[in-house]
Design a protein around this motif. Structure first.
Motif, PDB file in Angstrom:
ATOM      1  N   UNK A 121       1.097  -1.221  -0.149  1.00  0.00           N
ATOM      2  CA  UNK A 121      -0.311   0.300   0.229  1.00  0.00           C
ATOM      3  C   UNK A 121       1.187   1.371   0.076  1.00  0.00           C
ATOM      4  N   UNK A 122       2.393   1.383   0.769  1.00  0.00           N
ATOM      5  CA  UNK A 122       2.763   2.086   1.123  1.00  0.00           C
ATOM      6  C   UNK A 122       3.466   2.978  -0.424  1.00  0.00           C
ATOM      7  N   UNK A 123       3.885   1.405  -1.809  1.00  0.00           N
ATOM      8  CA  UNK A 123       4.706   1.864  -2.986  1.00  0.00           C
ATOM      9  C   UNK A 123       3.034   2.434  -3.763  1.00  0.00           C
ATOM     10  N   UNK A 124       1.658   1.595  -3.940  1.00  0.00           N
ATOM     11  CA  UNK A 124       0.920   2.267  -4.473  1.00  0.00           C
ATOM     12  C   UNK A 124       0.668   3.848  -4.188  1.00  0.00           C
ATOM     13  N   UNK A 125       0.357   4.267  -2.637  1.00  0.00           N
ATOM     14  CA  UNK A 125       0.528   5.291  -1.978  1.00  0.00           C
ATOM     15  C   UNK A 125       1.653   6.485  -2.630  1.00  0.00           C
ATOM     16  N   UNK A 126       2.705   6.101  -3.235  1.00  0.00           N
ATOM     17  CA  UNK A 126       4.071   6.464  -3.050  1.00  0.00           C
ATOM     18  C   UNK A 126       3.208   8.256  -4.008  1.00  0.00           C
ATOM     19  N   UNK A 127       2.762   7.911  -5.648  1.00  0.00           N
ATOM     20  CA  UNK A 127       2.729   9.514  -6.256  1.00  0.00           C
ATOM     21  C   UNK A 127       1.509   9.665  -6.276  1.00  0.00           C
ATOM     22  N   UNK A 128       0.782   9.426  -5.135  1.00  0.00           N
ATOM     23  CA  UNK A 128      -0.945  10.513  -4.976  1.00  0.00           C
ATOM     24  C   UNK A 128      -0.400  11.724  -4.394  1.00  0.00           C
ATOM     25  N   UNK A 129      -1.423  12.251  -5.110  1.00  0.00           N
ATOM     26  CA  UNK A 129      -1.007  13.232  -3.882  1.00  0.00           C
ATOM     27  C   UNK A 129      -2.446  13.425  -2.691  1.00  0.00           C
TER      28      UNK A 129
ATOM     29  N   UNK B 188      -4.269   6.737   4.286  1.00  0.00           N
ATOM     30  CA  UNK B 188      -5.482   5.688   4.692  1.00  0.00           C
ATOM     31  C   UNK B 188      -5.694   4.821   3.605  1.00  0.00           C
ATOM     32  N   UNK B 189      -6.092   3.403   4.051  1.00  0.00           N
ATOM     33  CA  UNK B 189      -6.629   2.582   3.354  1.00  0.00           C
ATOM     34  C   UNK B 189      -8.310   1.945   3.213  1.00  0.00           C
ATOM     35  N   UNK B 190      -9.044   1.171   2.662  1.00  0.00           N
ATOM     36  CA  UNK B 190     -10.393   1.201   3.942  1.00  0.00           C
ATOM     37  C   UNK B 190     -10.777   0.230   2.004  1.00  0.00           C
ATOM     38  N   UNK B 191     -10.871  -0.663   1.864  1.00  0.00           N
ATOM     39  CA  UNK B 191     -11.056  -1.544   1.165  1.00  0.00           C
ATOM     40  C   UNK B 191     -12.377  -1.306   0.379  1.00  0.00           C
ATOM     41  N   UNK B 192     -12.774  -1.035  -0.884  1.00  0.00           N
ATOM     42  CA  UNK B 192     -14.249  -1.242  -1.782  1.00  0.00           C
ATOM     43  C   UNK B 192     -15.175  -2.197  -0.952  1.00  0.00           C
ATOM     44  N   UNK B 193     -16.353  -1.814  -0.632  1.00  0.00           N
ATOM     45  CA  UNK B 193     -16.869  -3.116  -0.314  1.00  0.00           C
ATOM     46  C   UNK B 193     -17.964  -3.532  -1.964  1.00  0.00           C
ATOM     47  N   UNK B 194     -17.799  -2.904  -2.967  1.00  0.00           N
ATOM     48  CA  UNK B 194     -18.860  -4.042  -3.818  1.00  0.00           C
ATOM     49  C   UNK B 194     -17.719  -4.329  -5.335  1.00  0.00           C
TER      50      UNK B 194
END
Length: 104
Positions: free
Chosen positions: A16-24, A90-96
């Protein structure tokens, strides 16, 4: 006290950290702290994405770590992935429609 990344193992957090790196950051917590508006806007944002960055401004009444703990409690299902400086992931899996596949 909430455990950082509670429910996430080290491999999942690293992924998740690697995925979040480029996010603003999509939200800011300021002098009002973690109020109902902040919690609601993050819950709404989790309807469209599973990984969010939040910036904690210097005017915030609590530290970034304390703010992250509050968000983990106030935003249903949200898990704190990491806190770096004044930025919270922060992470939360989408329910659907989960898009992020976590390693086991």
């Amino acid at each position: 006290m909430a455990q950082p990344g509670g429910g996430l193992n080290p491999r999942q957090r690293a992924h998740l950290k690697s995925l979040a790196h480029p996010l603003r950051p999509i939200a800011q917590v300021g002098k009002g702290g973690v109020d109902e508006d902040v919690a609601r806007s993050l819950a709404d944002a989790f309807q469209n994405r599973e990984l969010l960055k939040v910036k904690v401004l210097e005017s915030a009444p609590t530290s970034a770590k304390e703010t992250a703990e509050q968000l983990g409690v106030r935003v249903s299902g949200a898990k704190v992935v990491q806190v770096i400086g004044r930025t919270i992931v922060l992470y939360r899996q989408h329910p659907d429609r989960p898009e992020i596949r976590l390693p086991t």
